[in-house]
Design a protein around this motif. Sequence first.
Motif, PDB file in Angstrom:
ATOM      1  N   GLY A   1       0.779  -1.228   0.000  1.00 14.90           N
ATOM      2  CA  GLY A   1       0.000   0.000   0.000  1.00 14.90           C
ATOM      3  C   GLY A   1       0.809   1.275   0.000  1.00 14.90           C
ATOM      4  O   GLY A   1       0.284   2.335   0.338  1.00 14.90           O
ATOM      5  N   THR A   2       2.087   1.217  -0.429  1.00 17.20           N
ATOM      6  CA  THR A   2       2.939   2.404  -0.348  1.00 17.20           C
ATOM      7  C   THR A   2       3.344   2.977  -1.693  1.00 17.20           C
ATOM      8  O   THR A   2       3.890   4.073  -1.751  1.00 17.20           O
ATOM      9  N   GLY A   3       3.134   2.251  -2.786  1.00 19.31           N
ATOM     10  CA  GLY A   3       3.719   2.660  -4.047  1.00 19.31           C
ATOM     11  C   GLY A   3       5.113   2.089  -4.204  1.00 19.31           C
ATOM     12  O   GLY A   3       5.633   1.400  -3.308  1.00 19.31           O
ATOM     13  N   ASN A   4       5.729   2.368  -5.356  1.00 19.29           N
ATOM     14  CA  ASN A   4       6.973   1.703  -5.706  1.00 19.29           C
ATOM     15  C   ASN A   4       7.949   2.613  -6.424  1.00 19.29           C
ATOM     16  O   ASN A   4       7.572   3.606  -7.028  1.00 19.29           O
TER      17      ASN A   4
ATOM     18  N   ARG B   1      19.966  -3.141 -15.554  1.00 18.22           N
ATOM     19  CA  ARG B   1      21.254  -2.445 -15.630  1.00 18.22           C
ATOM     20  C   ARG B   1      21.645  -1.822 -14.303  1.00 18.22           C
ATOM     21  O   ARG B   1      22.706  -1.223 -14.179  1.00 18.22           O
ATOM     22  N   GLY B   2      20.744  -1.942 -13.311  1.00 16.02           N
ATOM     23  CA  GLY B   2      20.976  -1.266 -12.040  1.00 16.02           C
ATOM     24  C   GLY B   2      20.404   0.133 -12.016  1.00 16.02           C
ATOM     25  O   GLY B   2      20.594   0.887 -11.066  1.00 16.02           O
ATOM     26  N   GLU B   3      19.646   0.490 -13.064  1.00 17.71           N
ATOM     27  CA  GLU B   3      19.094   1.838 -13.179  1.00 17.71           C
ATOM     28  C   GLU B   3      17.786   1.964 -12.410  1.00 17.71           C
ATOM     29  O   GLU B   3      17.056   0.988 -12.217  1.00 17.71           O
ATOM     30  N   TRP B   4      17.466   3.194 -12.001  1.00 18.96           N
ATOM     31  CA  TRP B   4      16.217   3.490 -11.297  1.00 18.96           C
ATOM     32  C   TRP B   4      15.155   3.859 -12.315  1.00 18.96           C
ATOM     33  O   TRP B   4      15.402   4.635 -13.250  1.00 18.96           O
ATOM     34  N   ARG B   5      13.954   3.317 -12.137  1.00 18.08           N
ATOM     35  CA  ARG B   5      12.903   3.515 -13.132  1.00 18.08           C
ATOM     36  C   ARG B   5      11.527   3.390 -12.468  1.00 18.08           C
ATOM     37  O   ARG B   5      11.413   2.945 -11.334  1.00 18.08           O
ATOM     38  N   ASP B   6      10.517   3.798 -13.209  1.00 16.41           N
ATOM     39  CA  ASP B   6       9.124   3.610 -12.777  1.00 16.41           C
ATOM     40  C   ASP B   6       8.883   4.184 -11.380  1.00 16.41           C
ATOM     41  O   ASP B   6       8.561   3.460 -10.429  1.00 16.41           O
ATOM     42  N   TRP B   7       9.011   5.499 -11.265  1.00 12.14           N
ATOM     43  CA  TRP B   7       8.804   6.177  -9.977  1.00 12.14           C
ATOM     44  C   TRP B   7       7.311   6.308  -9.724  1.00 12.14           C
ATOM     45  O   TRP B   7       6.646   7.157 -10.301  1.00 12.14           O
ATOM     46  N   GLU B   8       6.774   5.438  -8.859  1.00 12.92           N
ATOM     47  CA  GLU B   8       5.328   5.341  -8.603  1.00 12.92           C
ATOM     48  C   GLU B   8       5.061   5.540  -7.109  1.00 12.92           C
ATOM     49  O   GLU B   8       4.445   4.714  -6.454  1.00 12.92           O
ATOM     50  N   LEU B   9       5.510   6.656  -6.567  1.00 11.40           N
ATOM     51  CA  LEU B   9       5.458   6.886  -5.129  1.00 11.40           C
ATOM     52  C   LEU B   9       4.186   7.567  -4.657  1.00 11.40           C
ATOM     53  O   LEU B   9       3.815   7.450  -3.499  1.00 11.40           O
ATOM     54  N   ALA B  10       3.527   8.319  -5.538  1.00  9.77           N
ATOM     55  CA  ALA B  10       2.504   9.275  -5.112  1.00  9.77           C
ATOM     56  C   ALA B  10       1.083   8.770  -5.327  1.00  9.77           C
ATOM     57  O   ALA B  10       0.228   9.468  -5.860  1.00  9.77           O
ATOM     58  N   ASN B  11       0.821   7.525  -4.922  1.00 11.30           N
ATOM     59  CA  ASN B  11      -0.544   6.976  -4.892  1.00 11.30           C
ATOM     60  C   ASN B  11      -1.181   6.824  -6.261  1.00 11.30           C
ATOM     61  O   ASN B  11      -2.407   6.840  -6.388  1.00 11.30           O
ATOM     62  N   ARG B  12      -0.367   6.651  -7.275  1.00 14.37           N
ATOM     63  CA  ARG B  12      -0.910   6.408  -8.619  1.00 14.37           C
ATOM     64  C   ARG B  12       0.125   5.664  -9.444  1.00 14.37           C
ATOM     65  O   ARG B  12       1.333   5.842  -9.252  1.00 14.37           O
ATOM     66  N   PRO B  13      -0.322   4.812 -10.372  1.00 17.19           N
ATOM     67  CA  PRO B  13       0.632   4.135 -11.255  1.00 17.19           C
ATOM     68  C   PRO B  13       1.370   5.142 -12.127  1.00 17.19           C
ATOM     69  O   PRO B  13       0.827   6.188 -12.490  1.00 17.19           O
ATOM     70  N   ALA B  14       2.594   4.824 -12.458  1.00 13.85           N
ATOM     71  CA  ALA B  14       3.392   5.721 -13.305  1.00 13.85           C
ATOM     72  C   ALA B  14       4.493   4.920 -13.987  1.00 13.85           C
ATOM     73  O   ALA B  14       5.685   5.235 -13.865  1.00 13.85           O
ATOM     74  N   LYS B  15       4.102   3.859 -14.699  1.00 13.87           N
ATOM     75  CA  LYS B  15       5.098   3.079 -15.417  1.00 13.87           C
ATOM     76  C   LYS B  15       5.807   3.966 -16.438  1.00 13.87           C
ATOM     77  O   LYS B  15       5.176   4.732 -17.166  1.00 13.87           O
ATOM     78  N   GLY B  16       7.099   3.851 -16.483  1.00  9.50           N
ATOM     79  CA  GLY B  16       7.892   4.655 -17.394  1.00  9.50           C
ATOM     80  C   GLY B  16       8.292   6.006 -16.829  1.00  9.50           C
ATOM     81  O   GLY B  16       9.094   6.715 -17.453  1.00  9.50           O
ATOM     82  N   ALA B  17       7.754   6.387 -15.675  1.00 14.36           N
ATOM     83  CA  ALA B  17       8.080   7.690 -15.102  1.00 14.36           C
ATOM     84  C   ALA B  17       9.540   7.724 -14.667  1.00 14.36           C
ATOM     85  O   ALA B  17      10.039   6.793 -14.030  1.00 14.36           O
ATOM     86  N   THR B  18      10.217   8.807 -15.006  1.00 20.16           N
ATOM     87  CA  THR B  18      11.614   8.959 -14.659  1.00 20.16           C
ATOM     88  C   THR B  18      11.795  10.196 -13.784  1.00 20.16           C
ATOM     89  O   THR B  18      10.956  11.095 -13.774  1.00 20.16           O
ATOM     90  N   LEU B  19      12.879  10.223 -13.062  1.00 18.26           N
ATOM     91  CA  LEU B  19      13.303  11.416 -12.335  1.00 18.26           C
ATOM     92  C   LEU B  19      14.664  11.814 -12.891  1.00 18.26           C
ATOM     93  O   LEU B  19      15.622  11.022 -12.825  1.00 18.26           O
ATOM     94  N   PRO B  20      14.776  12.994 -13.460  1.00 14.01           N
ATOM     95  CA  PRO B  20      16.058  13.385 -14.043  1.00 14.01           C
ATOM     96  C   PRO B  20      17.149  13.458 -12.984  1.00 14.01           C
ATOM     97  O   PRO B  20      16.890  13.768 -11.822  1.00 14.01           O
TER      98      PRO B  20
END
Length: 842
Positions: free
Chosen positions: A31-34, A40-59
Amino acid sequence: MNRDVPFVSDLRSALPGSSSPAAAFPLGGIGTGNVSIGARGEWRDWELANRPAKGATLPFSFFAIRVEQHDTVVVKVLESTLPTPHAGDQGYYAGQLAGLPRLRSSAMTGEYPLLRVDFEDEDVPVEIRLTAFTPFVPLDADSSGIPGAVIRYSITNPTSAVASVTVAGSLANPVGIAGYNVFHFPEYEGSPSNEWIDDGLVRGIRFSTNLPESSLRFGTAALTTTASNATAKPQWLSGYWQDGAQIFWDEFRDRGTLTPETAFSIDEPPYPDWFTKLRVGSLAISHQLSAGETREFEFFLTWHFPNRPRAWQGNINLDNSHADETVRNHYATLYPDAVAVSHSLAEALPELEATTVAFRDALFESSIPRPIIDAASANLAVLRSTTCFRLEGGVFAAWEGSFDHAGSCEGTCTHVWNYAQSAAWLFPKLERSARRTEFLHEVRDDGRMNFRANSIFGNAPWDFHAAVDGQLGTIIRLYREWRFSGDDEFLIECWPGARRALEYAIEHWDANGDGVLDSEQHNTYDIEFHGENSLANSLFFAALGAAAHMADHMGDSSTASRYRSVARTGSELMDRLLFNGEYYEQKLDDIDARRYQYGTGCLSDQVFGQSLAHLVGLGHILPTDHVKSAVESVYRYNFRSDLSKHESVQRTYALNDESGLVLCSWPRGGRPRIPFVYSDEVWTGIEYQVAAHLIFEGLVDEGLSIVDAVRRRHDGIARNPWNEVECGNHYARSLASWAPLIAWSGAQWDAPTGRLSFAPAVQGSFSGFFSAGSGWGRVAIDGSRVTLTVDGGMVSGTALSLWGRELMPESSESASVPDASFAVTKGHSIRFTERTPQEEPS
């Protein structure tokens, strides 16, 4: 699938010309998001804010390493090199920092809930391993619901000279993001801000916003460590171009430590605020490594987004009257902000990590075939994905799955969650919460159950058909939850609604009163079956059997007797009407009189109710030989070892030379002109329920081959092993993957009687995971001797049996053991053996 062979993400050597692997390991709690880590060890799919966000990146969000040895400095991003194609509309956008040097290769090994990524690079004189996880504690949803992750880089110096090593993590402020512009930079609602924090235990960067605390986008995040020598640049220099990135990289490369900026901007040009609002911070840990030494560089990434809309706002369009209001996440009632999460995580980490590792070991060091363990563990990610959430007070609710940018099919849909088994055995409190919602708030006065729950938000109920499979399956699941917990107050609460729901089935779906359901029956295929069919009726008979047990316990013996009579009469009649000598059909005079029927087809779900009956210890509800023949026919006709010649105009989840189980086939002819929706598709959730049923019926090779086929499709290259898709990512039906594990171990826990039993599918020695009410651990079987080792909680009971034969406690490291009863606490073991002749009951 053999997960002993890790994913190799240096695709130029593994798969020349290929694109990036699909593997993405999700971190985050229930229930927290992901946020996920790719191969490759890369960070991806920033889904922290109570909604899906596949593909979302943080520069500018990445980790990097600096190694200095013999006056030589090597600095690289802690990711392996970017694979082809390199074909973006801007090449690689600036926030990816694709032009910085990376490591030559990486190999990912995922044994959920633990991730390992090993890096290789001949230019770097140290060995690098990333371990990442969010604590996972069976039977404890709060400890398994921490909004954060442990990020640990283990660095080994294999050389004979000292190496100075620094690892730095950089993160763009994720709070208040409202969208992304054409340059892939986030656009913010409100103004984000970063600050250095040190509470005596953890220190690092707190990411926040000036948004009001009532805002849906309000929240905090934190990147922290317990390392006392940490240095930081809490906020990079901001500006229109990559000024901050350049200054950070140069300082990191040249000094190996970080310092705060004295000014956040060199000038203030009239540029769009999406450039000047971006706030990036970096945190670094440094150590001197002697020859042969290994040091850990440990970070905590945590987040805290307390508010979600007081409405589903989904694609089914349930009433959303209160959508302009907010409700709080359960985890927000446990922690005031992300720094508090970091502090709590750091404080409890030794115990939390030990338990997480113990759970992993109980699964992956068992004798249960690897594909079954792989499937059962990997799909636990569903419970900790954006598909599921908990509201204030601990109320559990879920979508069917998660589309890339929205929830999929709202309401904790009963006819989909029917298949899910994982939470019932690992976090039964969550399932009891859902049953309370369904039976206390979603069953109408006439017994019709709303199969999509809207009461959790106080919004108007959904006015639609009842779902025959969802309604009857939920009664079976109520019995499952009561039987596993022994919670009589829970049963007393839910029983009136359950009884109304079952009476509705008898009165409304059995038109002629002969004990066989035959009316219009809405179901999980999103259509209505008509006439007698074994999908609905096998669930009906299992529900009647489960309800009879509950009625007995409630002191209502006459109702229990009536339910057993209806089940006995109905099952005998249905068997005569529908069994064709091989399998059960649907009885219709004209298959094409209505669309979306299956008639003479061999339906993979045809005896789903029997599968659930086995899982809850009800035994056979239909003739044993006919059930075995039916499920064997499902395998014979519906499992395709090669789908190259399979024809389907529907959604496609398996194709080409892959193997899979289709939902229905017509081996005797008679396919309708327009068969039921989805009939030619392949769903992993149904594959798992059929596989479990095959194992229960003794067809272990057939069951195992189905599970193996699913996991081979999800090999990390073609598909993500931790995301089995149906109508959305992390689809709830895939939680049926726990069922083959139960079938293989034959584990059953009956809390009302205190009886624990095992009946492994294969004779011989056995070891595996088990859970029982308030405790969990490992079971080892050697001949007629059983050893229980408790890794969490306490397991106590009145008797233990193996293949139906009661055993006696041989010795206990915990409490005294009178007669056959036992009690074992965490960290202790107990052995059972066959009774001696003197001990046999008279």
